[in-house]
Design a protein around this motif. Structure first.
Motif, PDB file in Angstrom:
ATOM      1  N   TYR A  98       0.842  -1.202   0.000  1.00  0.00           N
ATOM      2  CA  TYR A  98       0.000   0.000   0.000  1.00  0.00           C
ATOM      3  C   TYR A  98       0.881   1.256   0.000  1.00  0.00           C
ATOM      4  CZ  TYR A  98      -3.505  -3.402   1.651  1.00  0.00           C
ATOM      5  OH  TYR A  98      -4.325  -4.495   1.794  1.00  0.00           O
ATOM      6  N   ASP A 238       5.298  -6.059  -7.361  1.00  0.00           N
ATOM      7  CA  ASP A 238       4.300  -6.488  -6.393  1.00  0.00           C
ATOM      8  C   ASP A 238       4.705  -7.785  -5.689  1.00  0.00           C
ATOM      9  OD1 ASP A 238       3.547  -8.693  -7.989  1.00  0.00           O
ATOM     10  OD2 ASP A 238       1.856  -7.653  -8.900  1.00  0.00           O
ATOM     11  N   THR A 258      -4.546  -5.523  -5.837  1.00  0.00           N
ATOM     12  CA  THR A 258      -4.306  -4.942  -4.520  1.00  0.00           C
ATOM     13  C   THR A 258      -5.362  -5.357  -3.506  1.00  0.00           C
ATOM     14  OG1 THR A 258      -3.177  -3.030  -5.497  1.00  0.00           O
ATOM     15  CG2 THR A 258      -4.069  -2.747  -3.276  1.00  0.00           C
ATOM     16  N   GLN A 262      -3.521  -9.933  -3.448  1.00  0.00           N
ATOM     17  CA  GLN A 262      -2.562  -9.435  -2.465  1.00  0.00           C
ATOM     18  C   GLN A 262      -3.039  -9.655  -1.033  1.00  0.00           C
ATOM     19  OE1 GLN A 262      -0.868  -6.873   0.382  1.00  0.00           O
ATOM     20  NE2 GLN A 262      -2.816  -6.238  -0.511  1.00  0.00           N
TER      21      GLN A 262
END
Length: 340
Positions: A98, A238, A258, A262
């Motif tokens: 993040y 990532d 995300t 993730q």
């Protein structure tokens, strides 16, 4: 000097970091005010009160809704102090993804904070399962792939037992961060030999990066898929080792990763560092604050990748003594190397 910036995750703001946000970044009034407004809207304790507390309180400062906010704020503010380096890529560990989004420009700073703070709060509210840490490398950092494979086979075996939820959470250099329900955690603890303080349970940590987080992921998608995602200004690596390039990132897929994969699948930090080393050939890896604990995992990941011929801790230390290839901004003796 070319640099890859590495953003730390949960567990990096501890007793030694108390006061560090205000000590280093009190001058960034506009940035901190935007963060405080997000906290105030959510009815949360202010960063100033948390960071300025008279003493560190484990129960208070390591909560997901507080720790995530403190760590993200420190990370982003630290990158604004970098000088004399060319940042060629950004990556992060776990919650650090993040932060990487904000550092690279895929989200504006306040929106990146809104995401980190909001996901931390949701994970804390649910607090599903738990995490522990166990090493697969010795003190010499020499790779032992057979030992790692043996441990991962045990993890898979436990996770397949009735009533047991257990899986790899983060591949973190020489450590495996494992997560699951109480039955899974206890079964692993009973099956492996003690190695110093390990296996070590992580306080206030849920079963991050496993399927147990599916309800949190669903909440996160409902709340944050609509954030103003934008093309990153810097390449981002990532938790799968995939590179998101400036001007060509599929923003819908980025948001989906995300707030999906993730959150509920293993985070391959070791692989992300290997990709950063091989694809961008930096002169230095810069780990932002707070804390210094992620530096060891970065160094171990470079050894595991055989970067620049390193195969052990001694090899890394020799290179580091010759010319620093890893700088931790949480260390006062190293911070000045990259902040001018």
């Amino acid at each position: 000097m070319k640099a890859v910036v590495v953003c730390p995750g949960r567990g990096t703001y501890g007793k030694g970091e108390l006061g560090s946000l205000l000590r280093h970044h009190a001058g960034k009034a506009d940035l901190l005010a935007s963060y405080e407004s997000v906290r105030a809207e959510a009815g949360q304790e202010s960063l100033a009160d948390l960071d300025g507390a008279a003493r560190f309180d484990m129960a208070r400062h390591t909560r997901g809704d507080n720790a995530s906010a403190l760590i993200h704020a420190m990370t982003v503010a630290d990158t604004m102090d970098l000088a004399g380096v060319e940042v060629v890529a950004v990556t992060g560990n776990s919650m650090g993804w993040y932060s990487a989004l904000a550092v690279a420009g895929a989200l504006a700073p306040v929106e990146g904070f809104r995401l980190a703070n909001g996901m931390g709060a949701r994970m804390q509210a649910a607090l599903i399962g738990g995490q522990l840490v166990y090493p697969h490398m010795g003190d010499d950092w020499r790779p032992d792939p057979a030992r790692k494979a043996e441990l991962l086979a045990l993890v898979a075996d436990i996770g397949a037992r009735p009533g047991h939820a257990f899986a790899l959470s983060i591949d973190l250099g020489g450590m495996l961060v494992l997560a699951g329900n109480e039955a899974g955690l206890a079964a692993f603890e009973a099956a492996v030999p003690k190695a110093g303080q390990f296996p070590l349970r992580l306080p206030n940590h849920a079963a991050f990066h496993t399927g147990l987080q599916a309800p949190v992921a669903a909440e996160g998608r409902a709340a944050f898929l609509g954030l103003p995602w934008q093309q990153p200004a810097l390449p981002m690596i990532d938790g799968r080792g995939e590179i998101w390039w400036p001007r060509s990132a599929d923003l819908g897929r980025l948001a989906d990763y995300t707030l999906g994969h993730q959150v509920v699948a293993a985070y391959e930090f070791t692989h992300a560092i290997a990709v950063a080393a091989r694809e961008f050939a930096p002169d230095v890896f810069i780990v932002t604050g707070p804390g210094t604990t992620l530096g060891g995992a970065v160094a171990q990941s470079l050894v595991l990748a055989g970067w620049r011929g390193m195969t052990s801790k001694d090899d890394f230390m020799a290179r580091q003594a010759e010319q620093p290839i890893l700088v931790s901004m949480g260390r006062e003796d190293q911070r000045g190397l990259v902040t001018g």
